[in-house]
Design a protein around this motif. Sequence first.
Motif, PDB file in Angstrom:
ATOM      1  N   LEU A  82       0.814  -1.218   0.000  1.00 32.33           N
ATOM      2  CA  LEU A  82       0.000   0.000   0.000  1.00 32.33           C
ATOM      3  C   LEU A  82       0.848   1.269   0.000  1.00 32.33           C
ATOM      4  CD1 LEU A  82      -2.706  -1.216   2.517  1.00 32.33           C
ATOM      5  CD2 LEU A  82      -3.112  -0.637   0.102  1.00 32.33           C
ATOM      6  N   GLY A  83       2.142   1.125   0.233  1.00 34.63           N
ATOM      7  CA  GLY A  83       3.030   2.276   0.204  1.00 34.63           C
ATOM      8  C   GLY A  83       2.775   3.262   1.325  1.00 34.63           C
ATOM      9  N   THR A  84       2.495   2.737   2.510  1.00 34.48           N
ATOM     10  CA  THR A  84       2.203   3.593   3.656  1.00 34.48           C
ATOM     11  C   THR A  84       2.886   3.028   4.895  1.00 34.48           C
ATOM     12  OG1 THR A  84       0.419   4.573   4.978  1.00 34.48           O
ATOM     13  CG2 THR A  84       0.071   2.325   4.193  1.00 34.48           C
ATOM     14  N   ASP A  85       3.056   3.863   5.915  1.00 35.02           N
ATOM     15  CA  ASP A  85       3.666   3.361   7.141  1.00 35.02           C
ATOM     16  C   ASP A  85       2.629   3.080   8.227  1.00 35.02           C
ATOM     17  OD1 ASP A  85       3.030   5.959   7.749  1.00 35.02           O
ATOM     18  OD2 ASP A  85       5.048   6.584   8.291  1.00 35.02           O
ATOM     19  N   TYR A  86       1.358   3.297   7.924  1.00 35.29           N
ATOM     20  CA  TYR A  86       0.308   2.892   8.867  1.00 35.29           C
ATOM     21  C   TYR A  86      -0.994   2.616   8.135  1.00 35.29           C
ATOM     22  CZ  TYR A  86      -1.926   7.545   8.652  1.00 35.29           C
ATOM     23  OH  TYR A  86      -2.567   8.683   8.235  1.00 35.29           O
ATOM     24  N   ILE A  87      -1.815   1.789   8.745  1.00 33.78           N
ATOM     25  CA  ILE A  87      -3.135   1.426   8.220  1.00 33.78           C
ATOM     26  C   ILE A  87      -4.174   2.018   9.163  1.00 33.78           C
ATOM     27  CG2 ILE A  87      -4.726  -0.507   7.839  1.00 33.78           C
ATOM     28  CD1 ILE A  87      -2.098  -2.151   7.171  1.00 33.78           C
ATOM     29  N   ASP A  88      -5.153   2.718   8.605  1.00 29.49           N
ATOM     30  CA  ASP A  88      -6.163   3.349   9.455  1.00 29.49           C
ATOM     31  C   ASP A  88      -7.048   2.321  10.156  1.00 29.49           C
ATOM     32  OD1 ASP A  88      -6.080   6.460   8.809  1.00 29.49           O
ATOM     33  OD2 ASP A  88      -5.720   5.364   6.958  1.00 29.49           O
ATOM     34  N   LEU A  89      -7.496   1.317   9.412  1.00 29.55           N
ATOM     35  CA  LEU A  89      -8.360   0.278   9.980  1.00 29.55           C
ATOM     36  C   LEU A  89      -7.875  -1.080   9.507  1.00 29.55           C
ATOM     37  CD1 LEU A  89     -11.039  -0.351  11.607  1.00 29.55           C
ATOM     38  CD2 LEU A  89     -12.163  -0.431   9.372  1.00 29.55           C
ATOM     39  N   TYR A  90      -7.454  -1.919  10.458  1.00 26.80           N
ATOM     40  CA  TYR A  90      -6.987  -3.277  10.134  1.00 26.80           C
ATOM     41  C   TYR A  90      -8.056  -4.245  10.614  1.00 26.80           C
ATOM     42  CZ  TYR A  90      -3.326  -6.733   9.119  1.00 26.80           C
ATOM     43  OH  TYR A  90      -2.579  -7.750   8.576  1.00 26.80           O
ATOM     44  N   GLN A  91      -8.567  -5.068   9.688  1.00 24.67           N
ATOM     45  CA  GLN A  91      -9.747  -5.869   9.962  1.00 24.67           C
ATOM     46  C   GLN A  91      -9.479  -7.378   9.917  1.00 24.67           C
ATOM     47  OE1 GLN A  91     -13.130  -3.684   7.507  1.00 24.67           O
ATOM     48  NE2 GLN A  91     -11.125  -3.385   6.567  1.00 24.67           N
ATOM     49  N   ALA A  92     -10.024  -8.083  10.885  1.00 29.38           N
ATOM     50  CA  ALA A  92     -10.013  -9.550  10.857  1.00 29.38           C
ATOM     51  C   ALA A  92     -11.071  -9.990   9.848  1.00 29.38           C
ATOM     52  CB  ALA A  92     -10.327 -10.103  12.242  1.00 29.38           C
ATOM     53  N   HIS A  93     -10.619 -10.541   8.736  1.00 34.79           N
ATOM     54  CA  HIS A  93     -11.505 -10.797   7.596  1.00 34.79           C
ATOM     55  C   HIS A  93     -12.573 -11.848   7.895  1.00 34.79           C
ATOM     56  CE1 HIS A  93     -11.246 -10.405   2.916  1.00 34.79           C
ATOM     57  NE2 HIS A  93     -12.468 -10.300   3.340  1.00 34.79           N
ATOM     58  N   ARG A  94     -12.297 -12.716   8.816  1.00 35.39           N
ATOM     59  CA  ARG A  94     -13.277 -13.681   9.333  1.00 35.39           C
ATOM     60  C   ARG A  94     -12.883 -14.004  10.775  1.00 35.39           C
ATOM     61  NH1 ARG A  94     -15.456 -12.207   5.469  1.00 35.39           N
ATOM     62  NH2 ARG A  94     -16.534 -13.374   3.810  1.00 35.39           N
ATOM     63  N   PHE A  95     -13.721 -14.733  11.477  1.00 41.55           N
ATOM     64  CA  PHE A  95     -13.386 -15.208  12.817  1.00 41.55           C
ATOM     65  C   PHE A  95     -12.559 -16.473  12.670  1.00 41.55           C
ATOM     66  CE2 PHE A  95     -14.124 -17.448  16.804  1.00 41.55           C
ATOM     67  CZ  PHE A  95     -14.006 -16.420  17.729  1.00 41.55           C
ATOM     68  N   ASP A  96     -11.512 -16.589  13.464  1.00 37.69           N
ATOM     69  CA  ASP A  96     -10.633 -17.759  13.392  1.00 37.69           C
ATOM     70  C   ASP A  96     -10.909 -18.661  14.596  1.00 37.69           C
ATOM     71  OD1 ASP A  96      -8.664 -19.639  13.124  1.00 37.69           O
ATOM     72  OD2 ASP A  96      -6.979 -18.231  13.177  1.00 37.69           O
ATOM     73  N   TYR A  97     -11.602 -19.767  14.359  1.00 41.38           N
ATOM     74  CA  TYR A  97     -11.944 -20.697  15.428  1.00 41.38           C
ATOM     75  C   TYR A  97     -10.741 -21.490  15.928  1.00 41.38           C
ATOM     76  CZ  TYR A  97     -16.924 -19.871  14.513  1.00 41.38           C
ATOM     77  OH  TYR A  97     -18.165 -19.292  14.383  1.00 41.38           O
ATOM     78  N   GLU A  98      -9.624 -21.437  15.207  1.00 43.83           N
ATOM     79  CA  GLU A  98      -8.456 -22.234  15.565  1.00 43.83           C
ATOM     80  C   GLU A  98      -7.380 -21.446  16.320  1.00 43.83           C
ATOM     81  OE1 GLU A  98      -6.952 -24.878  12.552  1.00 43.83           O
ATOM     82  OE2 GLU A  98      -8.821 -24.793  11.425  1.00 43.83           O
ATOM     83  N   THR A  99      -7.628 -20.157  16.551  1.00 46.63           N
ATOM     84  CA  THR A  99      -6.670 -19.328  17.292  1.00 46.63           C
ATOM     85  C   THR A  99      -7.366 -18.702  18.492  1.00 46.63           C
ATOM     86  OG1 THR A  99      -5.448 -18.794  15.267  1.00 46.63           O
ATOM     87  CG2 THR A  99      -5.114 -17.347  17.162  1.00 46.63           C
ATOM     88  N   PRO A 100      -6.763 -18.759  19.682  1.00 42.42           N
ATOM     89  CA  PRO A 100      -7.367 -18.091  20.838  1.00 42.42           C
ATOM     90  C   PRO A 100      -7.570 -16.607  20.545  1.00 42.42           C
ATOM     91  CG  PRO A 100      -5.557 -19.510  21.533  1.00 42.42           C
ATOM     92  CD  PRO A 100      -5.507 -19.452  20.034  1.00 42.42           C
ATOM     93  N   LEU A 101      -8.729 -16.095  20.911  1.00 40.51           N
ATOM     94  CA  LEU A 101      -9.019 -14.692  20.640  1.00 40.51           C
ATOM     95  C   LEU A 101      -8.031 -13.772  21.354  1.00 40.51           C
ATOM     96  CD1 LEU A 101     -11.138 -13.376  18.858  1.00 40.51           C
ATOM     97  CD2 LEU A 101     -12.564 -13.024  20.875  1.00 40.51           C
TER      98      LEU A 101
END
Length: 337
Positions: free
Chosen positions: A112-131
């Motif tokens: 993206l050519g940037t040093d920060y992201i305004d909003l970083y989103q979990a694209h789905r829920f991951d049932y295999e990783t502890p929240l």
Amino acid sequence: MVNYRYLGNSGLKVSEITYGNWVTHGSQVENDAAIKTVHAALDAGITTFDTADVYANTAAETVLGEALKGQRRESLEIFTKVYFPTGPKGPNDTGLSRKHIRDSVHGSLQRLGTDYIDLYQAHRFDYETPLEETFGAFADLVHQGKVLYIGVSEWTAEQLREGHALAKDLGIQLVSNQPQYSALWRVIEGKVVPTSAELGISQIVWSPMAQGVLSGKYLPGQPVPEGSRATDEKSGANFIKRFLNDEVLTAVQNLKPIAADHGLSMPQLAIAWVLQNPNVAAALVGASRPEQLADTVKASGVVLEAEAMTAIDQALAGVVVDDPAGTYEVSPKTRVV
């Protein structure tokens, strides 16, 4: 020009028409055309841009980064997502583990050519990783200044509540959810929207035109238009199938006089409808040509009175999907590989 809304219980304003490049950049549209369309979005007052690392296997982020090069970074809100597999699709190239989040965010920042992201989103829920692991990794990124806010996509009401509590404990903000939502697909209204409103979480809705069906161009008893999304496996053909039956398409045609009575095109009516929901911060729209945006941005600021909303409900009676159970069927129970 486009109006702006606050994103969740935060001070961040976003354009209520947000440009998304899911099915266009890096696949359906040549790069030069994609860049021209992004510039048309900027000219129309759109400042918010949504993408994901998985779109076109990272190519969509690269195209968006190129299109936004030279723009004043402080005047933009750039959103992206993590979860789905990218690259060679090894065992840790997917999900919401600390490792995958760390590796993915650095790739996204570079593309993206940037040093920060305004909003970083979990694209789905991951049932295999502890929240706790997922939100711990998100919190690190926020505290490092690489990410400003955290969002999710297609999470259930219960998942939102648990994630919100963890985020609060870690001193970060969970401000948004990105679900499918349209006049035809209303599954978030029963549980997700009331829970989100309570917690200060906004919806950034995708497919407000039901994959183009609410544009009215798909006619009952007729073959789908050549070159349309329904014919292109790369551009969401699988998603549109649920709406391509004569009962739905006939009901959609009943919306045409309602749109005409309000001086709106069918796409404008569809986008204006989702924006009547006060929990919706933004409607995601895509475009393959600049002139498409000139039409859809006119939905910004449109007020549909109660009479119009009732007429839309009556026109679509019997074909609307609104069972909250639909929100529990989106995130895969095992990681996508």
